[in-house]
Design an enzyme around this catalytic site. Structure first.
Site, mmCIF file in Angstrom:
data_model
loop_
_atom_site.group_PDB
_atom_site.id
_atom_site.type_symbol
_atom_site.label_atom_id
_atom_site.label_comp_id
_atom_site.label_asym_id
_atom_site.label_seq_id
_atom_site.Cartn_x
_atom_site.Cartn_y
_atom_site.Cartn_z
ATOM 1 N N LYS A 187 0.344 4.359 -4.555
ATOM 2 C CA LYS A 187 -0.222 4.739 -3.274
ATOM 3 C C LYS A 187 -0.240 3.495 -2.376
ATOM 4 O O LYS A 187 -0.549 2.398 -2.842
ATOM 5 C CB LYS A 187 -1.647 5.215 -3.530
ATOM 6 C CG LYS A 187 -2.301 5.874 -2.351
ATOM 7 C CD LYS A 187 -3.714 6.300 -2.767
ATOM 8 C CE LYS A 187 -4.644 6.258 -1.575
ATOM 9 N NZ LYS A 187 -4.315 7.149 -0.491
ATOM 10 N N HIS B 108 -9.455 7.070 -1.042
ATOM 11 C CA HIS B 108 -9.781 5.867 -0.270
ATOM 12 C C HIS B 108 -10.337 4.739 -1.119
ATOM 13 O O HIS B 108 -10.638 3.664 -0.604
ATOM 14 C CB HIS B 108 -10.715 6.229 0.888
ATOM 15 C CG HIS B 108 -10.055 7.141 1.878
ATOM 16 N ND1 HIS B 108 -10.154 8.507 1.808
ATOM 17 C CD2 HIS B 108 -9.218 6.870 2.912
ATOM 18 C CE1 HIS B 108 -9.422 9.049 2.767
ATOM 19 N NE2 HIS B 108 -8.836 8.082 3.448
ATOM 20 N N HIS C 125 1.760 4.092 9.626
ATOM 21 C CA HIS C 125 2.405 3.593 8.417
ATOM 22 C C HIS C 125 3.415 4.638 7.946
ATOM 23 O O HIS C 125 3.510 5.731 8.523
ATOM 24 C CB HIS C 125 1.390 3.219 7.340
ATOM 25 C CG HIS C 125 0.558 4.373 6.839
ATOM 26 N ND1 HIS C 125 1.095 5.446 6.168
ATOM 27 C CD2 HIS C 125 -0.774 4.619 6.927
ATOM 28 C CE1 HIS C 125 0.144 6.301 5.859
ATOM 29 N NE2 HIS C 125 -1.017 5.829 6.323
ATOM 30 N N CYS D 252 -17.520 10.847 2.312
ATOM 31 C CA CYS D 252 -16.500 9.784 2.303
ATOM 32 C C CYS D 252 -16.098 9.527 3.737
ATOM 33 O O CYS D 252 -15.609 10.436 4.424
ATOM 34 C CB CYS D 252 -15.273 10.166 1.482
ATOM 35 S SG CYS D 252 -13.925 8.994 1.763
ATOM 36 N N CYS E 260 -12.249 10.012 4.409
ATOM 37 C CA CYS E 260 -11.854 11.421 4.622
ATOM 38 C C CYS E 260 -12.621 12.016 5.787
ATOM 39 O O CYS E 260 -12.263 13.095 6.245
ATOM 40 C CB CYS E 260 -12.179 12.287 3.406
ATOM 41 S SG CYS E 260 -11.449 11.799 1.861
ATOM 42 N N CYS F 144 -14.251 7.860 -3.935
ATOM 43 C CA CYS F 144 -13.184 8.701 -3.399
ATOM 44 C C CYS F 144 -11.840 8.230 -3.962
ATOM 45 O O CYS F 144 -11.471 7.069 -3.783
ATOM 46 C CB CYS F 144 -13.149 8.640 -1.871
ATOM 47 S SG CYS F 144 -11.694 9.484 -1.219
ATOM 48 N N HIS G 151 2.896 8.444 7.663
ATOM 49 C CA HIS G 151 2.746 9.270 8.855
ATOM 50 C C HIS G 151 4.055 9.906 9.313
ATOM 51 O O HIS G 151 4.055 10.781 10.169
ATOM 52 C CB HIS G 151 2.193 8.423 10.018
ATOM 53 C CG HIS G 151 0.760 8.039 9.837
ATOM 54 N ND1 HIS G 151 0.320 6.745 9.896
ATOM 55 C CD2 HIS G 151 -0.330 8.794 9.586
ATOM 56 C CE1 HIS G 151 -0.992 6.720 9.697
ATOM 57 N NE2 HIS G 151 -1.402 7.949 9.505
ATOM 58 N N LYS H 136 -3.987 -1.266 1.571
ATOM 59 C CA LYS H 136 -4.080 -2.639 2.079
ATOM 60 C C LYS H 136 -4.393 -3.602 0.943
ATOM 61 O O LYS H 136 -3.890 -4.718 0.906
ATOM 62 C CB LYS H 136 -5.164 -2.710 3.154
ATOM 63 C CG LYS H 136 -4.712 -2.018 4.422
ATOM 64 C CD LYS H 136 -5.254 -2.719 5.660
ATOM 65 C CE LYS H 136 -4.723 -2.040 6.907
ATOM 66 N NZ LYS H 136 -5.699 -1.134 7.528
HETATM 67 N N1 MSP Z 1 -6.897 12.970 11.623
HETATM 68 C C1 MSP Z 1 -6.645 13.713 10.459
HETATM 69 C C2 MSP Z 1 -5.802 14.948 10.748
HETATM 70 C C3 MSP Z 1 -6.397 15.882 11.745
HETATM 71 S S1 MSP Z 1 -5.359 17.249 12.040
HETATM 72 C C4 MSP Z 1 -6.283 18.305 12.934
HETATM 73 C C5 MSP Z 1 -5.915 12.859 9.424
HETATM 74 N N2 MSP Z 1 -5.284 11.763 9.874
HETATM 75 S S2 MSP Z 1 -4.453 10.758 8.953
HETATM 76 O O1 MSP Z 1 -4.012 9.715 9.830
HETATM 77 O O2 MSP Z 1 -5.214 10.369 7.810
HETATM 78 O O3 MSP Z 1 -3.211 11.580 8.419
HETATM 79 C C6 MSP Z 1 -2.269 12.130 9.312
HETATM 80 C C7 MSP Z 1 -1.172 12.840 8.561
HETATM 81 O O4 MSP Z 1 -0.445 11.895 7.759
HETATM 82 C C8 MSP Z 1 -1.684 13.902 7.575
HETATM 83 O O5 MSP Z 1 -0.826 15.013 7.556
HETATM 84 C C9 MSP Z 1 -1.645 13.184 6.242
HETATM 85 O O6 MSP Z 1 -1.519 14.055 5.149
HETATM 86 C C10 MSP Z 1 -0.383 12.373 6.430
HETATM 87 N N3 MSP Z 1 -0.312 11.237 5.522
HETATM 88 C C11 MSP Z 1 -1.121 10.139 5.476
HETATM 89 N N4 MSP Z 1 -0.692 9.329 4.476
HETATM 90 C C12 MSP Z 1 0.392 9.874 3.864
HETATM 91 C C13 MSP Z 1 1.302 9.465 2.881
HETATM 92 N N5 MSP Z 1 1.171 8.347 2.210
HETATM 93 N N6 MSP Z 1 2.369 10.264 2.654
HETATM 94 C C14 MSP Z 1 2.613 11.415 3.377
HETATM 95 N N7 MSP Z 1 1.760 11.838 4.288
HETATM 96 C C15 MSP Z 1 0.574 11.164 4.462
HETATM 97 O O7 MSP Z 1 -5.886 13.241 8.262
#
Ligand code: MSP
Length: 469
Positions: A293, A146, A18, A124, A127, A143, A21, A296
């Site tokens: 934020k 989430h 999304h 959670c 997380c 949380c 990421h 879904k």
């Molecule tokens: N799997 C763990 C990370 C492990 S690293 C050893 C994780 N995954 S995640 O899919 O939830 O998040 C991946 C990255 O995307 C993280 O850096 C997280 O902060 C970032 N983001 C997820 N949602 C976000 C936003 N809405 N905005 C900006 N970054 C965000 O955490």
């Protein structure tokens, strides 16, 4: 020469990418291109985090065999990263056999800091983390990230003795040997470190089947975060290979929500292994949509592919690198996106079109762009303030527009063509030098601009760079 190693967080593959990421990759890519311009060998890691109960449950819910499920989603992330114009040198999947085997060896090497204990606490699943009783109470049992209630877990697990390393971690962070940017997050983390308990680093197999088996104990799998954090070094070949040409990382880029894992558990693991700590941890903010934020349930989750489909990847990079601060939260709305696109078309697109047209009318020869020193720019880049560095370039672009308006080379061409030609050449040279730096942020656009203005005789491009309508 030692490699400049840059890392990105590895996303969970419980769904497709999304919008949120994108930040990790865009920031890493800007830094990668900048360091390459400084003559460095850059290594950029990316990967996918494929274990844990969240992913296992999602695959089951959708009735897809777990391996197929993670294969498919990992591929989507790889395509996504490429679609952003980002090139990595190393990609790790935590279900890779090499990664799993290396994680087990890492576990063995941490042995003297690991003990078994019974734990009862709040967890959670979103997380994949336990929270303290205080956090549980502060968040009224839900949380905030989430929007789901914490679940009570009572398990016998292995623990990593964070207390063995706390003082050392604090010292390194306080002295900026392990530098956390932005500074307010460093402060925030140091407060958190104060009461950071030992962490549970395994889960009973009867609860979570999908994980790396704990060496020597069939009843347990590794806690997903241990396996995930290890990726930054397993991908380099640790412990099979000497990783000192790339490790310690120059910078590890993470979102603000996962800084505590990277500033707490990860340094503890590294110290336990006798490895150096990374030089920098860069925490970016969160992207919201219309101030909310993404979720879904609200139905406001944006697929970045939809934004890229609109005007291509360059305006996407422009928006998130100039209009979103590197270290704070940022917001996306389609309205703001369209207005940013118009800026791009008006400031840069028009400048290029106007200048190329004037050049072609006055038979101006092309120039080859070279990078000129720009201390302000370098200063911003070294502080990881990429949006401010971009701002410096944008101001230069706007100034070039103003200069054309003021000097009116089209009028001058009628009375003093030589002067008009020399002014145009100067402006084109200045644009070419801004364009060299622009390549860090907008690589495709920069390449097109370089092509236009390095031609033997500059010609008016048939298509503007950012067409309207
Ligand atoms: N799997 C763990 C990370 C492990 S690293 C050893 C994780 N995954 S995640 O899919 O939830 O998040 C991946 C990255 O995307 C993280 O850096 C997280 O902060 C970032 N983001 C997820 N949602 C976000 C936003 N809405 N905005 C900006 N970054 C965000 O955490």
């Amino acid at each position: 020469m030692k490699n400049t190693y840059i890392t990105t967080a590895i996303p969970y593959v419980n769904g497709k990418p999304h919008l949120g990421h994108a930040m990790d990759y865009l920031l890493a890519d800007v830094l990668r291109r900048y360091m390459m311009q400084q003559g460095k060998n850059v290594r950029l890691q990316a990967g996918t985090d494929e274990h844990g109960s969240k992913i296992f449950k999602k695959a089951a819910e959708q009735g897809i065999p777990i391996q197929d499920f993670v294969d498919e989603n990992s591929r989507k992330f790889q395509n996504f990263i490429h679609s952003l114009g980002v090139e990595y040198t190393d990609f790790v999947r935590t279900t890779d056999a090499d990664h799993e085997r290396r994680c087990q060896e890492i576990w063995r090497r941490l042995d003297q800091h690991i003990y078994k204990d019974k734990y009862e606490g709040w967890y959670c699943e979103g997380c994949e983390a336990f929270v303290t009783d205080k956090e549980y109470a502060d968040n009224s049992g839900n949380c905030p990230d989430h929007k789901k209630p914490y679940i009570k877990l009572s398990e016998e697990n292995y623990y990593l003795r964070i207390s063995d390393f706390k003082d050392e971690i604090r010292k390194r962070i306080e002295s900026d040997e392990l530098k956390i940017t932005p500074a307010f997050r460093k402060k925030e983390f140091l407060n958190l470190l104060e009461d950071m308990p030992d962490v549970s680093i395994s889960r009973p197999k009867e609860q979570v089947q999908w994980g790396v088996p704990v060496p020597g104990d069939d009843s347990q799998v590794m806690y997903v975060w241990i396996d995930a954090l290890a990726n930054y070094i397993t991908v380099l070949g640790y412990p099979d290979e000497d990783i000192s040409d790339s490790w310690p990382a120059y910078v590890q880029i993470v979102g603000k929500d996962i800084l505590r894992f990277h500033a707490g558990i990860w340094p503890a693991m590294l110290l336990g292994l006798g490895l150096p700590l990374p030089q920098n941890l860069l925490a970016h903010g969160f992207i919201t949509v219309d101030g909310e934020k993404m979720s879904k349930s609200i139905g406001n989750v944006i697929d970045p592919a939809d934004i890229i489909a609109k005007h291509g990847v360059e305006p996407f990079r422009y928006y998130f690198l100039r209009h979103v601060s590197t270290t704070d939260d940022g917001d996306f709305t389609w309205e703001k996106y369209e207005s940013a696109y118009n800026e791009l078309a008006n400031d840069l697109g028009n400048l290029v079109q106007r200048l190329a047209t004037l050049a072609s009318k006055n038979d101006i020869a092309g120039v080859s762009g070279k990078l000129v020193d720009n201390a302000d720019f370098d200063n911003r880049m070294s502080k990881f303030e990429f949006n401010f560095a971009f701002e410096i370039l944008w101001k230069q672009i706007q100034d070039l527009n103003k200069r054309i308006d003021a000097e009116k080379p089209w009028a001058l061409a009628k009375t003093d063509p030589e002067k008009a030609a020399s002014i145009l050449t100067e402006i084109i040279q200045d644009l070419a030098s801004v364009n060299g730096r622009l390549a860090i942020f907008l690589p495709e656009t920069s390449e097109k601009i370089a092509e236009i203005f390095s031609a033997e005789l500059i010609a008016r491009p048939a298509e503007p760079l950012f067409p309207k309508g």
